[in-house]
Write a protein that holds these residues in place. Structure first.
Motif, PDB file in Angstrom:
ATOM      1  N   ALA A   2       0.830  -1.205   0.000  1.00 54.49           N
ATOM      2  CA  ALA A   2       0.000   0.000   0.000  1.00 54.49           C
ATOM      3  C   ALA A   2       0.865   1.256   0.000  1.00 54.49           C
ATOM      4  O   ALA A   2       0.595   2.211  -0.735  1.00 54.49           O
ATOM      5  N   GLN A   3       1.906   1.252   0.806  1.00 53.24           N
ATOM      6  CA  GLN A   3       2.816   2.402   0.850  1.00 53.24           C
ATOM      7  C   GLN A   3       3.431   2.660  -0.528  1.00 53.24           C
ATOM      8  O   GLN A   3       3.484   3.801  -1.000  1.00 53.24           O
ATOM      9  N   MET A   4       3.887   1.598  -1.189  1.00 54.15           N
ATOM     10  CA  MET A   4       4.503   1.737  -2.512  1.00 54.15           C
ATOM     11  C   MET A   4       3.499   2.248  -3.538  1.00 54.15           C
ATOM     12  O   MET A   4       3.807   3.133  -4.350  1.00 54.15           O
ATOM     13  N   LEU A   5       2.292   1.691  -3.504  1.00 58.56           N
ATOM     14  CA  LEU A   5       1.275   2.082  -4.480  1.00 58.56           C
ATOM     15  C   LEU A   5       0.856   3.530  -4.288  1.00 58.56           C
ATOM     16  O   LEU A   5       0.787   4.315  -5.253  1.00 58.56           O
ATOM     17  N   PHE A   6       0.603   3.936  -3.040  1.00 56.52           N
ATOM     18  CA  PHE A   6       0.159   5.310  -2.791  1.00 56.52           C
ATOM     19  C   PHE A   6       1.298   6.313  -3.011  1.00 56.52           C
ATOM     20  O   PHE A   6       1.052   7.442  -3.444  1.00 56.52           O
ATOM     21  N   ASP A   7       2.527   5.904  -2.758  1.00 59.90           N
ATOM     22  CA  ASP A   7       3.658   6.784  -3.059  1.00 59.90           C
ATOM     23  C   ASP A   7       3.735   7.044  -4.564  1.00 59.90           C
ATOM     24  O   ASP A   7       3.989   8.180  -5.002  1.00 59.90           O
ATOM     25  N   HIS A   8       3.540   5.993  -5.345  1.00 56.46           N
ATOM     26  CA  HIS A   8       3.547   6.138  -6.811  1.00 56.46           C
ATOM     27  C   HIS A   8       2.429   7.073  -7.255  1.00 56.46           C
ATOM     28  O   HIS A   8       2.642   7.981  -8.086  1.00 56.46           O
ATOM     29  N   ALA A   9       1.238   6.891  -6.696  1.00 59.39           N
ATOM     30  CA  ALA A   9       0.102   7.739  -7.058  1.00 59.39           C
ATOM     31  C   ALA A   9       0.363   9.196  -6.666  1.00 59.39           C
ATOM     32  O   ALA A   9       0.025  10.122  -7.419  1.00 59.39           O
ATOM     33  N   THR A  10       0.971   9.394  -5.511  1.00 61.36           N
ATOM     34  CA  THR A  10       1.290  10.758  -5.065  1.00 61.36           C
ATOM     35  C   THR A  10       2.260  11.435  -6.022  1.00 61.36           C
ATOM     36  O   THR A  10       2.099  12.612  -6.372  1.00 61.36           O
ATOM     37  N   ARG A  11       3.274  10.693  -6.473  1.00 65.70           N
ATOM     38  CA  ARG A  11       4.226  11.260  -7.437  1.00 65.70           C
ATOM     39  C   ARG A  11       3.527  11.654  -8.734  1.00 65.70           C
ATOM     40  O   ARG A  11       3.823  12.705  -9.323  1.00 65.70           O
ATOM     41  N   ARG A  12       2.584  10.830  -9.181  1.00 62.21           N
ATOM     42  CA  ARG A  12       1.883  11.145 -10.437  1.00 62.21           C
ATOM     43  C   ARG A  12       0.985  12.364 -10.264  1.00 62.21           C
ATOM     44  O   ARG A  12       0.836  13.180 -11.178  1.00 62.21           O
ATOM     45  N   VAL A  13       0.365  12.497  -9.107  1.00 59.99           N
ATOM     46  CA  VAL A  13      -0.457  13.681  -8.833  1.00 59.99           C
ATOM     47  C   VAL A  13       0.400  14.940  -8.934  1.00 59.99           C
ATOM     48  O   VAL A  13       0.013  15.934  -9.564  1.00 59.99           O
ATOM     49  N   ARG A  14       1.564  14.912  -8.333  1.00 58.27           N
ATOM     50  CA  ARG A  14       2.432  16.095  -8.325  1.00 58.27           C
ATOM     51  C   ARG A  14       3.057  16.349  -9.701  1.00 58.27           C
ATOM     52  O   ARG A  14       3.391  17.496 -10.020  1.00 58.27           O
ATOM     53  N   ALA A  15       3.184  15.304 -10.515  1.00 57.76           N
ATOM     54  CA  ALA A  15       3.736  15.471 -11.861  1.00 57.76           C
ATOM     55  C   ALA A  15       2.692  16.021 -12.829  1.00 57.76           C
ATOM     56  O   ALA A  15       3.047  16.580 -13.866  1.00 57.76           O
ATOM     57  N   GLY A  16       1.403  15.865 -12.495  1.00 55.53           N
ATOM     58  CA  GLY A  16       0.337  16.366 -13.350  1.00 55.53           C
ATOM     59  C   GLY A  16      -0.430  15.247 -14.022  1.00 55.53           C
ATOM     60  O   GLY A  16       0.167  14.287 -14.530  1.00 55.53           O
ATOM     61  N   LEU A  17      -1.759  15.350 -14.036  1.00 55.08           N
ATOM     62  CA  LEU A  17      -2.635  14.329 -14.609  1.00 55.08           C
ATOM     63  C   LEU A  17      -3.408  14.884 -15.801  1.00 55.08           C
ATOM     64  O   LEU A  17      -3.645  16.089 -15.895  1.00 55.08           O
ATOM     65  N   LEU A  18      -3.817  13.998 -16.703  1.00 55.10           N
ATOM     66  CA  LEU A  18      -4.634  14.412 -17.845  1.00 55.10           C
ATOM     67  C   LEU A  18      -6.046  14.791 -17.408  1.00 55.10           C
ATOM     68  O   LEU A  18      -6.683  15.658 -18.003  1.00 55.10           O
ATOM     69  N   VAL A  19      -6.545  14.104 -16.407  1.00 52.69           N
ATOM     70  CA  VAL A  19      -7.834  14.410 -15.786  1.00 52.69           C
ATOM     71  C   VAL A  19      -7.545  14.652 -14.311  1.00 52.69           C
ATOM     72  O   VAL A  19      -6.919  13.802 -13.661  1.00 52.69           O
ATOM     73  N   PRO A  20      -7.955  15.782 -13.744  1.00 49.97           N
ATOM     74  CA  PRO A  20      -7.620  16.077 -12.347  1.00 49.97           C
ATOM     75  C   PRO A  20      -8.440  15.235 -11.374  1.00 49.97           C
ATOM     76  O   PRO A  20      -9.249  15.739 -10.595  1.00 49.97           O
ATOM     77  N   ALA A  21      -8.227  13.925 -11.430  1.00 51.61           N
ATOM     78  CA  ALA A  21      -8.968  13.001 -10.571  1.00 51.61           C
ATOM     79  C   ALA A  21      -8.105  11.793 -10.251  1.00 51.61           C
ATOM     80  O   ALA A  21      -7.401  11.264 -11.126  1.00 51.61           O
ATOM     81  N   MET A  22      -8.164  11.364  -9.017  1.00 57.32           N
ATOM     82  CA  MET A  22      -7.513  10.139  -8.560  1.00 57.32           C
ATOM     83  C   MET A  22      -8.613   9.283  -7.946  1.00 57.32           C
ATOM     84  O   MET A  22      -9.288   9.713  -6.999  1.00 57.32           O
TER      85      MET A  22
END
Length: 314
Positions: A232-252
């Motif tokens: 869970a830590q690894m998965l959410f860390d990855h998601a956090t990095r993608r949020v900060r890098a910018g998403l095509l749709v502003p939704a997680m």
């Protein structure tokens, strides 16, 4: 033009969001032994499934998505009268027949709607567009959220369809299961060889959990962790990095196969919530569908977002 949305029950978005935007859910019947659950994202039915504590028996469940005839009836009795254009977003066609069922139903619907609308005094033509999200569970969410935004902005149907296809092609879905034995038993039931006996035995013996990815309809492992919490830590860390890098749709979009209070306590989740709040990204949290839980096991996490192509590192 009146435009609406329909999704299948495996789309893990909150019930409040679906109701707020008048999104129609195409149900899936789930049969476990002699019990039947109607999966239409009703929180009470999800709670009933969890309360029954079916455990390992669920892997033998039979799932029955809406038939072609049922989809025809849903549209001809209701949607062709309520809307002028409906976008149907489905789970990836590589994992379910729902996309094929909706496509086949569309031929009869578009052939028959004129008389139905005429008799009801509804003028004008009707359109439907079927979109394969090329993903599953929480990762069906980004395309659905983008469709809501574009419909609210009164964008033309052609522009919406083109955009949704782009989002679907660039959506990354992830899953972290708790029980590899369950996942293997379910895979065997569905003649899916993606989870082998040796990996299931090794994973249980060493408490190694795989992180699985779905992208453009293809699924497979992209990482592994020693224990569910580290995963869970690894998965959410990855998601956090993608949020900060910018998403095509502003939704997680995140879902959990059980009580959502557990999700909030998992390592790394507070940081993901904070990153979404700081960047204006909508974080949706939903209980996993009954269909999802019988396929991947209770207690699993799924997560999805749309982003430009990037290297996946775990």
């Amino acid at each position: 033009m009146r435009m609406g949305l329909a999704v299948d029950a495996s789309c893990d978005l909150p019930q409040a969001f679906l109701q707020q935007h008048n999104i129609v859910v195409m149900p899936i019947a789930v049969k476990v032994d002699d019990e039947t659950f109607l999966d239409e994202r009703n929180p009470a039915e999800i709670r009933r499934f969890l309360d029954r504590q079916l455990g390992s028996r669920s892997h033998s469940a039979e799932t029955e998505p809406c038939s072609v005839r049922q989809i025809e009836n849903l549209f001809l009795e209701r949607l062709v009268l309520e809307q002028d254009c409906v976008f149907c977003l489905t789970i990836t066609a590589t994992r379910s027949p729902i996309f094929d069922h909706v496509n086949r139903a569309s031929f009869a619907i578009l052939k028959s709607y004129r008389e139905v609308r005429k008799q009801a005094g509804v003028p004008g033509p009707f359109m439907m567009r079927v979109i394969d999200t090329r993903n599953l569970f929480a990762a069906e969410g980004p395309a659905t959220i983008e469709a809501v935004r574009m419909i609210d902005a009164d964008e033309p149907p052609a522009a919406i369809r083109e955009r949704l296809l782009h989002v679907a092609n660039n959506t990354y879905g992830y899953m972290l299961p708790r029980d590899l034995y369950y996942l293997r038993a379910r895979a065997k039931k569905k003649n899916d060889r993606s989870v082998g006996l040796v990996s299931a035995m090794l994973g249980s013996a060493l408490d190694i959990k795989p992180i699985l990815q779905c992208h453009r309809g293809e699924t497979g492992p992209v990482g592994k962790a020693r224990g569910f919490e580290q995963g869970a830590q690894m998965l959410f860390d990855h998601a956090t990095r993608r949020v900060r890098a910018g998403l095509l749709v502003p939704a997680m979009c995140v879902s959990y196969g059980g009580d959502l209070a557990v999700l909030a306590q998992l390592p790394g989740y507070a940081e993901l919530r904070a990153a979404c709040a700081e960047t204006g990204v909508q974080l949706t949290e939903a209980p996993m569908s009954i269909t999802g839980m019988v396929n991947v096991g209770e207690g699993a996490v799924t997560l999805g977002f749309a982003a430009e192509e990037h290297e996946v590192r775990f």
